[in-house]
Design a protein around this motif. Structure first.
Motif, PDB file in Angstrom:
ATOM      1  N   PHE A 127       0.827  -1.200   0.000  1.00  0.00           N
ATOM      2  CA  PHE A 127       0.000   0.000   0.000  1.00  0.00           C
ATOM      3  C   PHE A 127       0.865   1.256   0.000  1.00  0.00           C
ATOM      4  O   PHE A 127       0.629   2.193  -0.755  1.00  0.00           O
ATOM      5  N   ARG A 174       3.878   1.536  -1.050  1.00  0.00           N
ATOM      6  CA  ARG A 174       4.535   1.629  -2.347  1.00  0.00           C
ATOM      7  C   ARG A 174       3.597   2.245  -3.393  1.00  0.00           C
ATOM      8  O   ARG A 174       3.987   3.115  -4.144  1.00  0.00           O
ATOM      9  N   GLU A 175       2.356   1.766  -3.389  1.00  0.00           N
ATOM     10  CA  GLU A 175       1.399   2.297  -4.357  1.00  0.00           C
ATOM     11  C   GLU A 175       1.122   3.774  -4.101  1.00  0.00           C
ATOM     12  O   GLU A 175       1.079   4.576  -5.029  1.00  0.00           O
ATOM     13  N   GLU A 176       0.979   4.115  -2.836  1.00  0.00           N
ATOM     14  CA  GLU A 176       0.744   5.516  -2.476  1.00  0.00           C
ATOM     15  C   GLU A 176       1.913   6.388  -2.948  1.00  0.00           C
ATOM     16  O   GLU A 176       1.717   7.468  -3.497  1.00  0.00           O
ATOM     17  N   GLU A 177       3.102   5.901  -2.757  1.00  0.00           N
ATOM     18  CA  GLU A 177       4.302   6.634  -3.151  1.00  0.00           C
ATOM     19  C   GLU A 177       4.315   6.857  -4.661  1.00  0.00           C
ATOM     20  O   GLU A 177       4.671   7.928  -5.149  1.00  0.00           O
ATOM     21  N   ILE A 178       3.925   5.827  -5.381  1.00  0.00           N
ATOM     22  CA  ILE A 178       3.929   5.932  -6.845  1.00  0.00           C
ATOM     23  C   ILE A 178       2.832   6.862  -7.326  1.00  0.00           C
ATOM     24  O   ILE A 178       3.032   7.668  -8.229  1.00  0.00           O
ATOM     25  N   ARG A 179       1.664   6.793  -6.688  1.00  0.00           N
ATOM     26  CA  ARG A 179       0.583   7.704  -7.096  1.00  0.00           C
ATOM     27  C   ARG A 179       0.988   9.153  -6.867  1.00  0.00           C
ATOM     28  O   ARG A 179       0.644  10.032  -7.655  1.00  0.00           O
ATOM     29  N   GLN A 180       1.710   9.396  -5.803  1.00  0.00           N
ATOM     30  CA  GLN A 180       2.185  10.765  -5.594  1.00  0.00           C
ATOM     31  C   GLN A 180       3.104  11.206  -6.732  1.00  0.00           C
ATOM     32  O   GLN A 180       3.030  12.344  -7.200  1.00  0.00           O
ATOM     33  N   GLY A 181       3.945  10.279  -7.170  1.00  0.00           N
ATOM     34  CA  GLY A 181       4.831  10.587  -8.285  1.00  0.00           C
ATOM     35  C   GLY A 181       4.049  10.874  -9.563  1.00  0.00           C
ATOM     36  O   GLY A 181       4.342  11.840 -10.277  1.00  0.00           O
TER      37      GLY A 181
END
Lengths: 164, 164
Positions: free
Chosen positions: B12, B14-21
DNA sequence: CATATAAGTCAACATGACTGACTTAAAGAC
DNA sequence: GTCTTTAAGTCAGTCATGTTGACTTATATG
């Protein structure tokens, strides 16, 4: 090679450095958007549909005006793609709880599935890039991108996950 | 708060981090392109003209097919904007030295002036972001962007500056 | 000489943006 | 309780930028 540190030369290096950044941004954006575009075409959708799906998925219950303020397009432009997404069963609308003029947007199961299909490709691309660059680079990436945008990007926080 | 380190939670995060990117990339690109668009409108041009001006300015004497391979659009799309830029005196064409089928592209003085006008705004934006983020962050920014693109971006080296 | 390549052209079309004018329904102010 | 503002949608027309497909011209290359 005698004037490596003169002012003019420093300015040249600075400009060269910035042009490299401009180009990298262009290439990254070009390829980052190119991949989902192919998937969207199978559904008869385009990049604009992707943006709507993405941000509605990101903040379920978002109002139309909130979405407009993120996308920076006119409501006429948005309403065309939104109408298609609603008609085709990818997005649901419901009146606001406190303000019944609002139409709050959420993804249907179908919409969430498509959003996920699109996101997993982009996640894979980001994962590769993040892994190759390292955690520190990722921090720098975010810092610079945040500085390139006009305002500090809005929080976009998910509503707190309910349940215990 | 007891399961902060479980596999699902890591995923989760990791996904949050990527969505921010993803979102930062969207916001940065949106505002980065929005500014020149206003200037271009005064000349009756759009973003596609900007790209052509930019890359021809970056590598004077570039061939049409070289430009096509950078932009990833069809030659019909490019030829429309290229024709306008040539007709309006922003770009010059000349046959290739070794291959006379080629039409090598260079900016006219007028074209160089417009390219500069557009670039100084984007340079200012980049300067601000670079300054605020720091040199290390800039390195990370470049590393991640390079990883996001499909291939290592082509060198785009300027031909060596002639004279003494 | 035959074939491949660089570039351009004509035509038709889709997408996504825009402006401008207008409607409807609900909220908020006085 | 009316007046004004706001959220959303609609209708109509336009423009920029991308697409496919078919074809031409000139030149390079095997």
């Amino acid at each position: 090679m005698t004037d490596l540190k003169t002012g003019a030369n420093l300015l040249f290096l600075r400009e060269e450095e910035i042009r490299q950044g401009v180009e990298l941004l262009f290439y990254a954006y070009r390829d980052f958007t190119g991949e989902p575009d192919k998937i969207l075409a199978r559904y008869g959708f385009g990049r604009a549909h992707h943006r709507a799906l993405y941000f509605v998925g990101r903040k379920p219950g978002m109002s139309v005006s909130e979405l407009l303020s993120i996308l920076h397009i006119t409501k006429q432009s948005l309403s065309r793609v939104l109408k298609q997404l609603v008609d085709d069963g990818f997005i649901d609308q419901r009146p606001g709880d406190h303000d019944r003029r609002q139409r709050l947007l959420t993804l249907t199961a179908k919409g969430a599935a498509l959003e996920r299909e699109l996101f997993v490709r982009q996640r894979e691309r980001f994962s590769r890039a993040y892994r190759a660059a390292g955690a520190e680079a990722v921090n720098g990436f975010r810092k610079v991108l945040a500085g390139l945008a006009d305002e500090p990007p809005p929080a976009l926080a998910r509503p707190p996950i309910s349940g215990k």
